[in-house]
Design a protein around this motif. Structure first.
Motif, PDB file in Angstrom:
ATOM      1  N   ALA A   1      11.304 -38.994  63.101  1.00  0.00           N
ATOM      2  CA  ALA A   1      12.249 -39.874  62.243  1.00  0.00           C
ATOM      3  C   ALA A   1      13.483 -39.875  63.219  1.00  0.00           C
ATOM      4  CB  ALA A   1      12.147 -39.475  61.007  1.00  0.00           C
ATOM      5  N   ILE A   2      14.175 -41.051  63.376  1.00  0.00           N
ATOM      6  CA  ILE A   2      15.384 -41.172  64.204  1.00  0.00           C
ATOM      7  C   ILE A   2      16.117 -41.988  63.241  1.00  0.00           C
ATOM      8  CG2 ILE A   2      16.381 -42.420  66.057  1.00  0.00           C
ATOM      9  CD1 ILE A   2      13.815 -42.201  67.563  1.00  0.00           C
TER      10      ILE A   2
ATOM     11  N   LEU B   1       4.939 -48.655  62.067  1.00  0.00           N
ATOM     12  CA  LEU B   1       6.358 -48.649  62.996  1.00  0.00           C
ATOM     13  C   LEU B   1       7.240 -47.961  62.269  1.00  0.00           C
ATOM     14  CD1 LEU B   1       6.200 -52.533  63.695  1.00  0.00           C
ATOM     15  CD2 LEU B   1       5.621 -50.595  65.440  1.00  0.00           C
ATOM     16  N   GLU B   2       7.225 -47.913  61.100  1.00  0.00           N
ATOM     17  CA  GLU B   2       8.424 -47.006  60.273  1.00  0.00           C
ATOM     18  C   GLU B   2       8.107 -45.574  60.678  1.00  0.00           C
ATOM     19  OE1 GLU B   2       9.051 -49.828  56.763  1.00  0.00           O
ATOM     20  OE2 GLU B   2       8.438 -47.788  56.413  1.00  0.00           O
ATOM     21  N   GLU B   3       6.676 -45.198  60.430  1.00  0.00           N
ATOM     22  CA  GLU B   3       6.389 -43.657  60.799  1.00  0.00           C
ATOM     23  C   GLU B   3       6.575 -43.203  62.239  1.00  0.00           C
ATOM     24  OE1 GLU B   3       2.632 -43.740  57.505  1.00  0.00           O
ATOM     25  OE2 GLU B   3       2.221 -43.557  59.480  1.00  0.00           O
TER      26      GLU B   3
ATOM     27  N   VAL C   1      14.003 -48.095  61.496  1.00  0.00           N
ATOM     28  CA  VAL C   1      14.741 -47.024  61.176  1.00  0.00           C
ATOM     29  C   VAL C   1      15.760 -47.662  59.988  1.00  0.00           C
ATOM     30  CG1 VAL C   1      14.826 -45.573  63.048  1.00  0.00           C
ATOM     31  CG2 VAL C   1      16.390 -47.222  62.619  1.00  0.00           C
ATOM     32  N   GLU C   2      16.291 -46.578  59.229  1.00  0.00           N
ATOM     33  CA  GLU C   2      17.131 -46.878  57.860  1.00  0.00           C
ATOM     34  C   GLU C   2      16.373 -47.877  57.108  1.00  0.00           C
ATOM     35  OE1 GLU C   2      20.949 -47.926  59.013  1.00  0.00           O
ATOM     36  OE2 GLU C   2      21.353 -45.935  59.731  1.00  0.00           O
ATOM     37  N   TYR C   3      15.143 -47.503  56.678  1.00  0.00           N
ATOM     38  CA  TYR C   3      14.369 -48.605  55.809  1.00  0.00           C
ATOM     39  C   TYR C   3      15.302 -48.668  54.421  1.00  0.00           C
ATOM     40  CZ  TYR C   3      10.645 -49.552  52.453  1.00  0.00           C
ATOM     41  OH  TYR C   3       9.806 -50.409  51.219  1.00  0.00           O
TER      42      TYR C   3
ATOM     43  N   GLU D   1      14.733 -54.298  54.430  1.00  0.00           N
ATOM     44  CA  GLU D   1      15.687 -54.293  55.136  1.00  0.00           C
ATOM     45  C   GLU D   1      15.678 -53.054  56.263  1.00  0.00           C
ATOM     46  OE1 GLU D   1      19.570 -54.483  53.468  1.00  0.00           O
ATOM     47  OE2 GLU D   1      19.020 -56.570  52.634  1.00  0.00           O
ATOM     48  N   VAL D   2      15.621 -53.457  57.478  1.00  0.00           N
ATOM     49  CA  VAL D   2      15.160 -52.259  58.491  1.00  0.00           C
ATOM     50  C   VAL D   2      16.320 -52.603  59.592  1.00  0.00           C
ATOM     51  CG1 VAL D   2      12.867 -51.591  57.776  1.00  0.00           C
ATOM     52  CG2 VAL D   2      13.278 -53.390  59.507  1.00  0.00           C
ATOM     53  N   HIS D   3      16.409 -51.365  60.331  1.00  0.00           N
ATOM     54  CA  HIS D   3      16.948 -51.626  61.610  1.00  0.00           C
ATOM     55  C   HIS D   3      15.939 -51.255  62.853  1.00  0.00           C
ATOM     56  CE1 HIS D   3      21.258 -52.422  60.751  1.00  0.00           C
ATOM     57  NE2 HIS D   3      21.071 -51.773  59.715  1.00  0.00           N
ATOM     58  N   ILE D   4      16.126 -51.979  63.793  1.00  0.00           N
ATOM     59  CA  ILE D   4      15.316 -51.638  65.209  1.00  0.00           C
ATOM     60  C   ILE D   4      15.738 -50.463  66.006  1.00  0.00           C
ATOM     61  CG2 ILE D   4      14.090 -52.596  67.181  1.00  0.00           C
ATOM     62  CD1 ILE D   4      13.877 -55.262  65.995  1.00  0.00           C
TER      63      ILE D   4
END
Length: 590
Positions: A41-42, A221-223, A228-230, A240-243
């Motif tokens: 996780a980042i 893709l989240e895993e 990130v920042e789901y 809402e997410v960030h790449i």
């Protein structure tokens, strides 16, 4: 021996993977397995966010992002493979432990409670809980296998990038219209799974999958740390997410430079900046430095001080020149040619309703020429006017166009003002109170122009004076006896029915023409085949086979009659020429 490509990995992970593939000593393998910690996780820190003015994921930015994605996924899958080796060894130890040590009643109950309460966790979080549980109750629970990212996820990610770019471009239009040129972090990506399934290329679905499949790929893709920042805000709102900034690369359309995670360590002072209203955000022509008495000018002197805004954001319809200050060094005066955007020109046509009413009463628009519908279509799909501004422009264009029916009347400005206010309050407004979308409204404008022309011809034909504007445009006057403009909507519907009827008739005529041509073509083929038969170039069997394979079924049924008719015609011609009787052959002789 397997060769491992060097990648940016945790040294301990790399060492463990090498051991698993057959490298290193047994003791090193055991030590590494005991201390390994794999980070997946980042967290997206604020100082790592991409900073740009008008970000977009197009051309080189898109290609670079996809390259970064492939490298990142290759590294992630490599780590996952090493992690799964450890999980497999743990599960083997659990099976061996349970085989040698039968579970007690307490262990069975605790194991059952654990599996029931933790089954909804994601694999890595679940495996962490397994480690904690096994320390207290022994090796009685197996771990879940970590899924790697498959090739199909890359296709879904490409389509998600396309949607993300559309969101960025929409936000850019808003900032460009406001004249804001302050640097800002790239906005979050709002993922709507349904929109991904509706993406099309040339009227064909880009990917034929369902929303559930899109959500599964998004979770994968989240895993993997790509997203990130789901943030989940409810089932009726997009996620809402960030790449991951290690993957994402954007093109700043203001500076035409690529932005990534390595070149944007900027302070968060951009929110305090005010928009630069003196800067023109339309398309600006490249300026050339021209000196007096110099004919051949090098292109290296082209001015690059003004950034270019991409031409596909605006449609330019004209230019105006503005004189710059003369240089004191004797280089000569420079002239900058700036193109007004289509949106700016259309916005200049909007005037105050009271001024419009006065102009209508004075007859200034009797010879008014409506705005070219092609410009309105461009504005509707690519312009920067808001829906409210576009609606106001359409209403004013309508009243200017229909004022010609009052050429021989003298309505007061007050009556015009009431009619304009009536349309402002009721025309082209949705039930939510918002104005129609521009793409919908431009079709309504086409309809209104047809109705205006019908009304003009009706008044000219009957020489009947129209009612005062407020009465004539009353939306409750819908019958022919009330003489209101709303009655023209009935005529418009009749026109649509007539067009549809004409289209059906035209299609029927075209089908009949095709059938006639086919009939004529078949008759010519049959006649040619018969002529070849009577000239002894083909046998009857060959004739029969040709007709059966190349002509409709009715020709094979009528073939004997056609041969007989052809034979009689040839005999009659022979008698007419020679004057002698000719023996007529029967069908069986063929």
């Amino acid at each position: 021996m397997r060769t491992v490509t060097p990648q940016k990995l945790d040294d301990r992970v790399f060492s463990l993977a090498c051991n698993l593939f057959g490298y290193g000593t047994t003791q090193e393998k055991k030590d590494t397995e005991a201390t390994i910690a794999i980070q997946n996780a980042i967290s997206l820190q604020s100082d790592k966010r991409i900073i740009a003015i008008y970000p977009a994921i197009i051309e080189e930015a898109f290609a670079t992002t996809m390259d970064n994605y492939r490298k990142y996924i290759a590294s992630y899958n490599f780590k996952t493979q090493a992690e799964n080796e450890l999980i497999q060894k743990h599960n083997a130890s659990v099976a061996e432990f349970c085989r040698e040590n039968p579970l007690t009643e307490v262990q069975r109950e605790f194991r059952k409670v654990f599996l029931s309460s933790k089954k909804s966790l994601k694999p890595r979080a679940y495996n962490e809980q397994v480690d904690v549980f096994c320390e207290s109750y022994g090796l009685i629970v197996e771990k879940k296998k970590i899924q790697s990212v498959k090739y199909a996820t890359e296709i879904v990610f490409q389509n998600l990038l396309h949607l993300y770019n559309c969101q960025l471009m929409k936000c850019n239009e808003k900032f460009i219209k406001a004249g804001i040129t302050a640097k800002r972090p790239v906005q979050e990506f709002k993922i709507n799974s349904f929109l991904v399934t509706q993406l099309k290329r040339k009227e064909i679905n880009s990917i034929d999958i369902c929303s559930k499949t899109v959500r599964n790929h998004r979770q994968r893709l989240e895993e993997a740390g790509v997203f990130v920042e789901y943030h989940f805000a409810g089932q009726n709102k997009p996620v809402e997410v960030h790449i991951n900034p290690e993957i994402l690369v954007v093109l700043d359309m203001k500076t035409s430079k690529l932005k990534n995670a390595e070149n944007k360590q900027l302070k968060c002072e951009y929110w305090n900046l005010l928009p630069d209203n003196n800067e023109n955000t339309g398309t600006i022509l490249n300026e050339y430095q021209k000196n007096e008495n110099v004919e051949n000018i090098s292109q290296s002197k082209r001015s690059s001080g003004q950034a270019l805004t991409p031409s596909y954001l605006f449609f330019s319809t004209g230019t105006h020149a503005s004189n710059a200050e003369s240089s004191n060094q004797g280089a000569g005066a420079k002239t900058a040619k700036v193109q007004n955007t289509l949106s700016e020109k259309l916005q200049e046509l909007i005037i105050h309703p009271q001024e419009l009413a006065v102009n209508l009463a004075s007859g200034e628009y009797y010879n008014y020429k409506p705005i070219d519908i092609r410009y309105l279509y461009k504005e509707a799909f690519s312009g920067t006017l808001t829906n409210d501004e576009f609606r106001e422009l359409a209403i004013q264009d309508f009243f200017k166009s229909i004022s010609k029916i009052y050429r021989f009347s003298t309505p007061f400005a007050g009556s015009w003002k009431k009619a304009i206010t009536l349309y402002y309050q009721n025309k082209w407004i949705a039930f939510t109170g918002n104005s129609f979308n521009k793409s919908v409204l431009v079709d309504e404008i086409q309809q209104m122009r047809w109705r205006i022309e019908w009304a003009r011809k009706w008044f000219a034909k009957h020489q009947f004076p129209p009612l005062f504007p407020f009465d004539y445009f009353d939306m409750t006057r819908k019958t022919s006896k009330e003489v209101g403009f709303e009655y023209t909507k009935i005529k418009w519907n009749e026109h649509l029915q007539a067009v549809a009827k004409y289209d059906a008739l035209k299609k029927k005529q075209e089908c009949n023409a095709v059938r006639r041509k086919e009939t004529i073509n078949h008759a010519k083929k049959c006649e040619t085949a018969l002529n070849r038969f009577f000239k002894n170039k083909v046998t009857y069997t060959q004739l029969y086979d040709y007709v059966e394979k190349n002509l409709p079924k009715e020709y094979i049924e009528k073939l004997p009659d056609l041969i007989l008719k052809k034979s009689l015609q040839d005999n009659e011609k022979t008698i007419a020429i020679t004057g002698n009787e000719v023996v007529k052959y029967s069908l069986f002789e063929f």
